[in-house]
Design an enzyme around this catalytic site. Structure first.
Site, PDB file in Angstrom:
ATOM      1  N   PRO A 140     -13.953  -4.363  25.089  1.00  0.00           N
ATOM      2  CA  PRO A 140     -14.469  -5.490  25.975  1.00  0.00           C
ATOM      3  C   PRO A 140     -13.998  -4.099  27.412  1.00  0.00           C
ATOM      4  CG  PRO A 140     -13.660  -7.004  26.606  1.00  0.00           C
ATOM      5  CD  PRO A 140     -13.707  -6.332  24.857  1.00  0.00           C
ATOM      6  N   ASN A 141     -15.253  -3.716  28.012  1.00  0.00           N
ATOM      7  CA  ASN A 141     -14.813  -3.226  29.278  1.00  0.00           C
ATOM      8  C   ASN A 141     -14.179  -1.598  28.971  1.00  0.00           C
ATOM      9  OD1 ASN A 141     -16.812  -4.843  30.944  1.00  0.00           O
ATOM     10  ND2 ASN A 141     -14.648  -6.046  30.832  1.00  0.00           N
ATOM     11  N   ARG A 180     -14.144   3.924  36.530  1.00  0.00           N
ATOM     12  CA  ARG A 180     -13.401   3.653  37.258  1.00  0.00           C
ATOM     13  C   ARG A 180     -12.059   2.840  37.030  1.00  0.00           C
ATOM     14  NH1 ARG A 180     -18.729   2.992  38.611  1.00  0.00           N
ATOM     15  NH2 ARG A 180     -20.142   0.676  38.577  1.00  0.00           N
ATOM     16  N   TYR A 217      -6.495   3.765  34.451  1.00  0.00           N
ATOM     17  CA  TYR A 217      -6.731   3.377  33.378  1.00  0.00           C
ATOM     18  C   TYR A 217      -7.340   4.772  33.205  1.00  0.00           C
ATOM     19  CZ  TYR A 217      -7.576  -1.703  32.702  1.00  0.00           C
ATOM     20  OH  TYR A 217      -7.702  -2.513  32.725  1.00  0.00           O
ATOM     21  N   ASN A 251      -7.365  -1.785  20.368  1.00  0.00           N
ATOM     22  CA  ASN A 251      -6.972  -2.062  21.993  1.00  0.00           C
ATOM     23  C   ASN A 251      -8.536  -2.900  21.758  1.00  0.00           C
ATOM     24  OD1 ASN A 251      -6.998  -2.859  24.985  1.00  0.00           O
ATOM     25  ND2 ASN A 251      -7.205  -0.711  25.081  1.00  0.00           N
ATOM     26  N   ALA A 256      -9.264  -7.492  26.989  1.00  0.00           N
ATOM     27  CA  ALA A 256      -9.324  -8.976  27.482  1.00  0.00           C
ATOM     28  C   ALA A 256      -9.344  -9.600  26.299  1.00  0.00           C
ATOM     29  CB  ALA A 256     -10.370  -9.480  28.719  1.00  0.00           C
ATOM     30  N   HIS A 269      -6.008 -11.915  25.167  1.00  0.00           N
ATOM     31  CA  HIS A 269      -5.277 -12.404  25.619  1.00  0.00           C
ATOM     32  C   HIS A 269      -6.179 -13.831  25.602  1.00  0.00           C
ATOM     33  CE1 HIS A 269      -3.426  -9.441  27.340  1.00  0.00           C
ATOM     34  NE2 HIS A 269      -4.482  -8.931  28.586  1.00  0.00           N
ATOM     35  N   ASP A 312      -7.393 -14.414  13.976  1.00  0.00           N
ATOM     36  CA  ASP A 312      -7.610 -14.481  12.162  1.00  0.00           C
ATOM     37  C   ASP A 312      -7.952 -13.306  11.937  1.00  0.00           C
ATOM     38  OD1 ASP A 312      -6.351 -17.149  13.104  1.00  0.00           O
ATOM     39  OD2 ASP A 312      -8.346 -17.706  13.293  1.00  0.00           O
ATOM     40  N   GLU A 317      -1.369  -2.592  17.444  1.00  0.00           N
ATOM     41  CA  GLU A 317      -1.874  -3.232  19.215  1.00  0.00           C
ATOM     42  C   GLU A 317      -2.136  -1.809  20.634  1.00  0.00           C
ATOM     43  OE1 GLU A 317      -2.480  -6.781  19.771  1.00  0.00           O
ATOM     44  OE2 GLU A 317      -1.854  -6.639  22.165  1.00  0.00           O
ATOM     45  N   HIS A 322      -2.046  -0.432  24.627  1.00  0.00           N
ATOM     46  CA  HIS A 322      -2.749  -0.705  25.878  1.00  0.00           C
ATOM     47  C   HIS A 322      -2.048   0.373  26.583  1.00  0.00           C
ATOM     48  CE1 HIS A 322      -4.337  -5.148  24.443  1.00  0.00           C
ATOM     49  NE2 HIS A 322      -2.598  -5.488  24.042  1.00  0.00           N
ATOM     50  N   ILE A 323      -3.206   0.347  27.530  1.00  0.00           N
ATOM     51  CA  ILE A 323      -3.531   1.537  28.331  1.00  0.00           C
ATOM     52  C   ILE A 323      -2.250   1.212  29.040  1.00  0.00           C
ATOM     53  CG2 ILE A 323      -4.351   3.021  29.928  1.00  0.00           C
ATOM     54  CD1 ILE A 323      -7.031   2.398  28.135  1.00  0.00           C
ATOM     55  N   ARG A 357       1.368  -6.978  35.086  1.00  0.00           N
ATOM     56  CA  ARG A 357       0.435  -7.308  35.836  1.00  0.00           C
ATOM     57  C   ARG A 357       0.244  -8.566  35.782  1.00  0.00           C
ATOM     58  NH1 ARG A 357      -4.570  -3.884  33.199  1.00  0.00           N
ATOM     59  NH2 ARG A 357      -5.335  -4.219  35.627  1.00  0.00           N
ATOM     60  N   ARG A 390      -2.413 -11.705  31.860  1.00  0.00           N
ATOM     61  CA  ARG A 390      -1.617 -10.605  31.038  1.00  0.00           C
ATOM     62  C   ARG A 390      -0.463 -10.531  29.926  1.00  0.00           C
ATOM     63  NH1 ARG A 390      -6.668  -7.659  32.586  1.00  0.00           N
ATOM     64  NH2 ARG A 390      -6.869  -7.768  34.909  1.00  0.00           N
TER      65      ARG A 390
HETATM   66  O1  CA2 Z   1      -4.117  -2.188  29.228  1.00  0.00           O
HETATM   67  C1  CA2 Z   1      -5.266  -1.879  28.349  1.00  0.00           C
HETATM   68  O2  CA2 Z   1      -5.738  -1.346  27.554  1.00  0.00           O
HETATM   69  C2  CA2 Z   1      -5.842  -3.676  28.118  1.00  0.00           C
HETATM   70  O3  CA2 Z   1      -5.811  -3.783  26.864  1.00  0.00           O
HETATM   71  C3  CA2 Z   1      -7.150  -3.347  29.395  1.00  0.00           C
HETATM   72  C4  CA2 Z   1      -8.429  -4.946  30.034  1.00  0.00           C
HETATM   73  C5  CA2 Z   1      -7.307  -5.561  30.304  1.00  0.00           C
HETATM   74  O4  CA2 Z   1      -7.600  -6.878  29.931  1.00  0.00           O
HETATM   75  C6  CA2 Z   1      -5.760  -5.802  29.103  1.00  0.00           C
HETATM   76  O5  CA2 Z   1      -4.991  -6.570  30.028  1.00  0.00           O
HETATM   77  C7  CA2 Z   1      -5.176  -4.648  28.816  1.00  0.00           C
HETATM   78  C8  CA2 Z   1      -9.286  -3.993  30.680  1.00  0.00           C
HETATM   79  C9  CA2 Z   1     -10.298  -3.376  29.904  1.00  0.00           C
HETATM   80  C10 CA2 Z   1     -11.034  -3.128  31.524  1.00  0.00           C
HETATM   81  O6  CA2 Z   1     -11.564  -1.177  31.296  1.00  0.00           O
HETATM   82  C11 CA2 Z   1     -11.831  -0.449  32.241  1.00  0.00           C
HETATM   83  C12 CA2 Z   1     -11.734   0.758  32.251  1.00  0.00           C
HETATM   84  C13 CA2 Z   1     -12.281   1.707  34.037  1.00  0.00           C
HETATM   85  C14 CA2 Z   1     -12.550   0.669  34.415  1.00  0.00           C
HETATM   86  C15 CA2 Z   1     -13.046  -0.886  34.304  1.00  0.00           C
HETATM   87  C16 CA2 Z   1     -12.384  -1.682  33.820  1.00  0.00           C
END
Ligand code: CA2
Length: 138
Positions: free
Chosen positions: A9-10, A17, A22, A71, A74, A77, A84, A95, A97-98, A104, A108
């Site tokens: 997600p996201n 953003r 990121y 990846n 969210a 977590h 599963d 896995e 994560h960027i 953080r 997280r």
């Molecule tokens: O660091 C990562 O890759 C995360 O998986 C990114 C997730 C976050 O919930 C994890 O804790 C760590 C969030 C992705 C949201 O990505 C965005 C990118 C640009 C603008 C807003 C959100």
């Protein structure tokens, strides 16, 4: 060599953003770079904001691909369902994560999925995906 990259997600907002967290590249731009860097790898890319769709794609690629780079965003977590799904497939999962999830907010710091992955790369920016690809190369 077939590798599936799955973003949760996201992550469709990458490059649009929060560039300070990121980076400023969309994932589609980065994927072009990956395809050039690894011409012998066939990449399948899937992004969804929907937990069940991620579970389905893990099932769909989990018996056909040589590696999965996940990846979970969210859902990392929170999602017992994704944990599963990883446990139920044959393909190994790295896995990624960027951002550095341990630098953080405390919520997280826990990954429900990490224990079912072969390993975790966190905090190395988009480069983490390329490093994960290298892990799967012979
Ligand atoms: O660091 C990562 O890759 C995360 O998986 C990114 C997730 C976050 O919930 C994890 O804790 C760590 C969030 C992705 C949201 O990505 C965005 C990118 C640009 C603008 C807003 C959100």
């Amino acid at each position: 060599m077939k590798i599936a990259i799955i973003n949760g997600p996201n992550l469709n907002l990458l490059g649009k953003r929060e560039p300070e967290v990121y980076g400023s590249q969309t994932f589609e731009m980065y994927l072009e770079e990956l395809r050039k860097e690894f011409p012998d790898v066939a990449f399948d890319y899937f992004q969804s904001n929907v937990e069940g769709e991620l579970v389905n794609f893990i099932h769909d690629s989990g018996f056909t691909h040589d590696g999965i780079i996940l990846n979970g965003g969210a859902y990392t977590h929170t999602s017992v369902a994704i944990r599963d799904a990883i446990a139920g497939i044959r393909t190994r999962v790295v896995e990624v994560h960027i951002s550095n999830i341990y630098a953080r907010e405390e919520f997280r710091h826990t990954s429900l999925t990490a224990a079912k992955a072969v390993g975790v790369i966190t905090g190395l920016g988009m480069k983490g995906y390329a490093l994960a690809v290298r892990f799967f190369l012979p």
